[in-house]
Design an enzyme around this catalytic site. Structure first.
Site, mmCIF file in Angstrom:
data_model
loop_
_atom_site.group_PDB
_atom_site.id
_atom_site.type_symbol
_atom_site.label_atom_id
_atom_site.label_comp_id
_atom_site.label_asym_id
_atom_site.label_seq_id
_atom_site.Cartn_x
_atom_site.Cartn_y
_atom_site.Cartn_z
ATOM 1 C CB ALA A 192 -0.559 -0.165 1.188
ATOM 2 C CG ASP A 193 2.965 5.648 -1.849
ATOM 3 O OD1 ASP A 193 3.661 4.964 -0.946
ATOM 4 O OD2 ASP A 193 2.689 6.412 -2.086
#
Length: 193
Positions: A73-74
């Site tokens: 994730a970012d």
């Protein structure tokens, strides 16, 4: 059931994934997170999450099985069409807080998952309205140390939450891992809590 690797060093993401009941191993990805020229925020966050998943997948071969899924994730914060990363120093943090003060900004979190057969990524957005901040609010918050490793310079789940008047969208996406979308994506990869 598939084995799960979380490609993130974020303690907040690990905590959310644990809260959901998943068992996983953490392996961090070392990628260049610099935006490309003229890259749109949504494209940036998708590219970064996908690159993290791909990097961990590649570096973990051949020790992982075909049943292994890698989740990454970012999160980015966008205010006035400006991407706000982690503050580099106090002046950078002050600039960010002045942009966020008394206005609404967008938080984008991309999640990406891959295994030996497929990969998938999506972006979840939420709008966050900040109260008006004083210079003293900004300086005192910086002094806590909390903003230094946070996209946009604040953590909604901690002291930074005192500046948030309203949220439209996924709270957990603002923290760093949209729980509903993550669960649905992991199910597609055969990963269950």
């Amino acid at each position: 059931m598939s084995e799960l690797i979380l490609a993130s060093q974020s303690p907040r993401r690990a905590e959310l994934l644990s809260t959901m009941g998943y068992r996983f191993t953490v392996i961090t990805a070392d990628i260049d997170e610099s935006p490309l020229p003229d890259e749109l925020p949504e494209h940036l966050v998708l590219r970064l999450a996908s690159s993290k998943a791909d990097a961990v997948w590649q570096t973990s071969l051949p020790s992982i099985t075909t049943d292994t899924a890698v989740l990454a994730a970012d999160t980015i914060v966008v205010a006035n069409q400006t991407i706000l990363g982690k503050p580099k120093h106090f002046a950078d943090f002050t600039r960010m807080m002045r942009l966020l003060s008394g206005s609404t900004h967008t938080v984008m979190t991309a999640i990406a998952c891959r295994n030996s057969a497929m990969s998938e990524a999506q972006v979840v957005t939420a709008d966050v309205q900040f109260c008006t901040l004083t210079e003293r609010d900004i300086a005192r918050y910086w002094d806590t140390g909390e903003p230094k490793d946070k996209a946009g310079g604040y953590g909604i789940q901690a002291r930074g939450g005192q500046f948030v008047q309203q949220v439209h969208g996924s709270y957990s996406a603002i923290v760093g891992l949209p729980m509903v979308e993550t669960k649905l994506m992991l199910q597609k990869f055969g990963v269950y809590a």
